[in-house]
Scaffold this active site. Structure first.
Site, mmCIF file in Angstrom:
data_model
loop_
_atom_site.group_PDB
_atom_site.id
_atom_site.type_symbol
_atom_site.label_atom_id
_atom_site.label_comp_id
_atom_site.label_asym_id
_atom_site.label_seq_id
_atom_site.Cartn_x
_atom_site.Cartn_y
_atom_site.Cartn_z
ATOM 1 N N ASP A 15 0.861 -1.177 0.000
ATOM 2 C CA ASP A 15 0.000 0.000 0.000
ATOM 3 C C ASP A 15 0.897 1.226 0.000
ATOM 4 O O ASP A 15 1.824 1.326 0.808
ATOM 5 C CB ASP A 15 -0.930 0.042 1.223
ATOM 6 N N GLU A 17 1.291 5.520 -0.070
ATOM 7 C CA GLU A 17 0.719 6.841 0.160
ATOM 8 C C GLU A 17 1.507 7.791 -0.724
ATOM 9 O O GLU A 17 2.708 7.587 -0.949
ATOM 10 C CB GLU A 17 0.820 7.241 1.633
ATOM 11 N N ASP A 111 -1.812 1.469 -6.803
ATOM 12 C CA ASP A 111 -0.439 1.273 -6.315
ATOM 13 C C ASP A 111 0.493 0.816 -7.442
ATOM 14 O O ASP A 111 1.613 1.304 -7.553
ATOM 15 C CB ASP A 111 -0.426 0.284 -5.146
ATOM 16 N N HIS A 167 -5.013 5.068 5.820
ATOM 17 C CA HIS A 167 -4.204 5.918 4.939
ATOM 18 C C HIS A 167 -2.774 6.073 5.437
ATOM 19 O O HIS A 167 -2.116 7.065 5.132
ATOM 20 C CB HIS A 167 -4.855 7.286 4.688
ATOM 21 N N ASP A 172 -2.321 0.031 6.318
ATOM 22 C CA ASP A 172 -3.242 -0.415 5.269
ATOM 23 C C ASP A 172 -2.774 -1.725 4.643
ATOM 24 O O ASP A 172 -3.587 -2.591 4.335
ATOM 25 C CB ASP A 172 -3.428 0.670 4.204
#
Length: 188
Positions: A15, A17, A111, A167, A172
């Site tokens: 995951d 960000e 992603d 997040h 995550d």
């Protein structure tokens, strides 16, 4: 490398960000990864055998927006002292090298596409083969619906409590691994 890691087959659940804004100040094609969260989910035991977390210093939009900070809880100081993408990828690939057999998985296509975009921008070789499992899509198929769920909604639908901070890449990734484990091991 341990023999145990060679014999096992893993799902690499990632995951990311990235830099973002709610007003278009950071266009989609200029978003940059600011955190990689990844876990190696052992296909035999369905346990997480290893984790990786790395903040990354953005170069296109070096100052995080207030929206991004609120959404991710990642602070400017976290990315200021982090390596830039090419250096972070060296760390990530070093961790990946400990696992001979894995398939890249994520919640949706975002992603995978963000990795491709950042690799192209920085001139870094994309680290994965072409195989990618879209766990979000598999979750919808598991339920027999066409609706696409967000990760938090999927956890709720399964009665699994969201752990950590939503997040945040590493949290995550752990939560997505829980969803994947559930859909792969349950008898419905």
């Amino acid at each position: 490398m341990s023999k145990n890691k060679d014999r096992n087959f893993y799902y690499l659940v990632v995951d990311l960000e990235a830099t973002c804004s709610e007003d278009g100040a950071v266009p989609r094609h200029e978003m940059e990864i600011i955190e990689i969260g990844a876990v190696m989910l052992n296909r035999s035991t369905w346990q997480i055998d290893s984790e990786f977390q790395q903040f990354i210093k953005p170069v296109r939009n070096p100052h995080l927006t207030e929206f991004c900070i609120e959404l991710t809880t990642i602070k400017q100081e976290d990315v200021e002292k982090a390596p830039i993408f090419p250096e972070a990828m060296i760390n990530f690939q070093h961790w990946l090298s400990e696992f001979a057999n894995y398939i890249f998985c994520s919640w949706g296509e975002y992603d995978r596409k963000q990795f491709i975009q950042d690799c192209e921008f920085h001139g870094v070789i994309y680290p994965f083969n072409s195989e990618h499992i879209n766990i979000k899509k598999q979750f919808s198929e598991y339920l027999g619906v066409s609706k696409g769920y967000g990760m938090a909604g999927a956890l709720s639908k399964l009665g699994i409590v969201l752990k950590g901070t939503h997040h945040r890449g590493i949290d995550d990734a752990r939560n997505i691994a829980s969803i994947f484990k559930h859909i792969k091991t349950s008898n419905k």
